[in-house]
Design a protein around this motif. Structure first.
Motif, short mmCIF file in Angstrom:
data_model
loop_
_atom_site.label_atom_id
_atom_site.label_comp_id
_atom_site.label_asym_id
_atom_site.label_seq_id
_atom_site.Cartn_x
_atom_site.Cartn_y
_atom_site.Cartn_z
N THR A 258 11.34 0.93 -5.71
CA THR A 258 11.40 0.15 -6.93
C THR A 258 10.66 -1.19 -6.79
O THR A 258 10.48 -1.71 -5.68
CB THR A 258 12.85 -0.14 -7.33
OG1 THR A 258 13.46 -0.98 -6.33
CG2 THR A 258 13.64 1.14 -7.46
N GLY A 259 10.28 -1.74 -7.94
CA GLY A 259 9.60 -3.02 -7.95
C GLY A 259 10.48 -4.15 -7.45
O GLY A 259 10.03 -5.06 -6.75
N GLN B 22 0.81 -1.21 0.00
CA GLN B 22 0.00 0.00 0.00
C GLN B 22 0.85 1.27 0.00
O GLN B 22 0.55 2.22 -0.73
CB GLN B 22 -0.94 0.00 1.22
CG GLN B 22 -2.03 -1.05 1.17
CD GLN B 22 -2.91 -0.89 -0.06
OE1 GLN B 22 -3.42 0.19 -0.32
NE2 GLN B 22 -3.07 -1.96 -0.82
N LEU B 23 1.91 1.29 0.80
CA LEU B 23 2.74 2.49 0.84
C LEU B 23 3.48 2.70 -0.48
O LEU B 23 3.59 3.83 -0.96
CB LEU B 23 3.74 2.39 2.00
CG LEU B 23 3.13 2.47 3.41
CD1 LEU B 23 4.22 2.27 4.47
CD2 LEU B 23 2.42 3.80 3.63
N LEU B 24 3.95 1.63 -1.08
CA LEU B 24 4.64 1.77 -2.37
C LEU B 24 3.69 2.23 -3.46
O LEU B 24 4.09 2.94 -4.38
CB LEU B 24 5.31 0.45 -2.75
CG LEU B 24 6.55 0.09 -1.92
CD1 LEU B 24 7.07 -1.29 -2.30
CD2 LEU B 24 7.65 1.13 -2.07
N LYS B 25 2.43 1.83 -3.38
CA LYS B 25 1.44 2.33 -4.33
C LYS B 25 1.32 3.84 -4.26
O LYS B 25 0.99 4.50 -5.25
CB LYS B 25 0.07 1.70 -4.06
CG LYS B 25 -0.10 0.29 -4.62
CD LYS B 25 -1.51 -0.21 -4.38
CE LYS B 25 -1.70 -1.61 -4.95
NZ LYS B 25 -3.07 -2.12 -4.69
N ASN B 26 1.56 4.39 -3.08
CA ASN B 26 1.50 5.83 -2.87
C ASN B 26 2.86 6.51 -2.99
O ASN B 26 3.04 7.64 -2.55
CB ASN B 26 0.88 6.13 -1.50
CG ASN B 26 -0.60 5.83 -1.45
OD1 ASN B 26 -1.42 6.57 -1.96
ND2 ASN B 26 -0.94 4.70 -0.84
N ASN B 27 3.83 5.76 -3.56
CA ASN B 27 5.15 6.32 -3.82
C ASN B 27 5.91 6.66 -2.55
O ASN B 27 6.78 7.54 -2.54
CB ASN B 27 5.06 7.55 -4.73
CG ASN B 27 6.34 7.76 -5.52
OD1 ASN B 27 7.01 6.81 -5.90
ND2 ASN B 27 6.67 9.02 -5.78
#
Length: 251
Positions: free
Chosen positions: A233-234, A211-216
């Motif tokens: 990064t992925g 979730q946090l990575l979805k929000n950069n």
């Protein structure tokens, strides 16, 4: 019957097999698996070739000579960790269903099944912490802040960011590029997440990372004395999720 046996054996000759799994396989979720059959024969097509590989099964009706055919099936892994699929085999009942012939492939497929994602309040907690520390606009391109340019549409761009006025003028799809918000990085410390049940804790942390990575938001993970520094990064995401996947599983 002897003719049937000869045809059945020939139907399996000079065939090769490929099984492809998605990069992200989560426990408890059905995932697509691509089965590809390669027919190396110069003249004869392959008919009604079945595949069994533990929990995977498929039927490829027709594969042309000197060609290939593919089919998708689905599989569910119910537990996180390393899963091994060994020695898949093809079988053929062609042409008269009198005999079933088999061909085994001595191959091993190792799949890292990522933790089940379970929604929890941990992501909201870190988002509140990040906002309290402040945000600033960076020069990096993202989807969060002010429009900085208009460019050609690239497959995968969110539809909501299409610039319809520019698209109408040029006759080509145009996308708005935004400046990206530079967020305070977050480090999740596994031992400090106060959830007693280990599986629930792992699922919650995995959900929070996603979730946090979805929000950069740059996310890091500290687990078993190892630190994954915050990144977006992925590859970094997969490294952290794979670490969680094999936690206390001997991986």
């Amino acid at each position: 019957m002897s003719i049937s046996g000869v045809f059945g054996k020939t139907n399996l000759s000079k065939l090769d097999l490929a099984i492809e799994f998605p990069q992200e396989v989560y426990a408890g979720s059905r995932v697509p698996v691509k089965i590809t059959m390669h027919n190396r024969r110069r003249f004869l097509p392959a008919f009604l070739i079945g595949l069994n590989a533990e929990r995977i099964s498929a039927l490829l009706p027709f594969t042309p000579n000197k060609g290939a055919s593919s089919i998708y099936t689905s599989v569910t892994f119910h537990e996180r960790g390393l899963h091994i699929i060994e020695d898949p085999h093809m079988y053929s009942v062609f042409p008269f269903n009198f005999f079933t012939r088999f061909k085994k492939f001595h191959r091993t497929y190792t799949i890292t099944v990522l933790p089940r994602l379970k929604a929890c309040d941990l992501a909201a907690l870190y988002r509140r912490e990040r906002k309290s520390k402040g945000e600033k606009t960076s020069e990096k391109i993202g989807y969060d802040s002010d429009v900085v340019s208009i460019r050609e549409y690239v497959r995968g761009d969110p539809i909501k960011y299409i610039h319809w006025k520019a698209t109408a003028k040029t006759g080509k799809l145009k996308t708005k590029e935004h400046s990206s918000l530079s967020y305070q990085p977050v480090i999740i410390e596994f031992d400090k997440v106060l959830i007693r049940d280990i599986e629930e804790r792992i699922s919650c942390i995995a959900y929070t990372i996603v979730q946090l990575l979805k929000n950069n938001v740059p996310v890091g993970l500290k687990i078993d004395g190892h630190l994954y520094p915050p990144d977006v990064t992925g590859v970094h995401k997969l490294n952290m999720l794979r670490e969680l996947a094999v936690y206390e599983r001997g991986g």
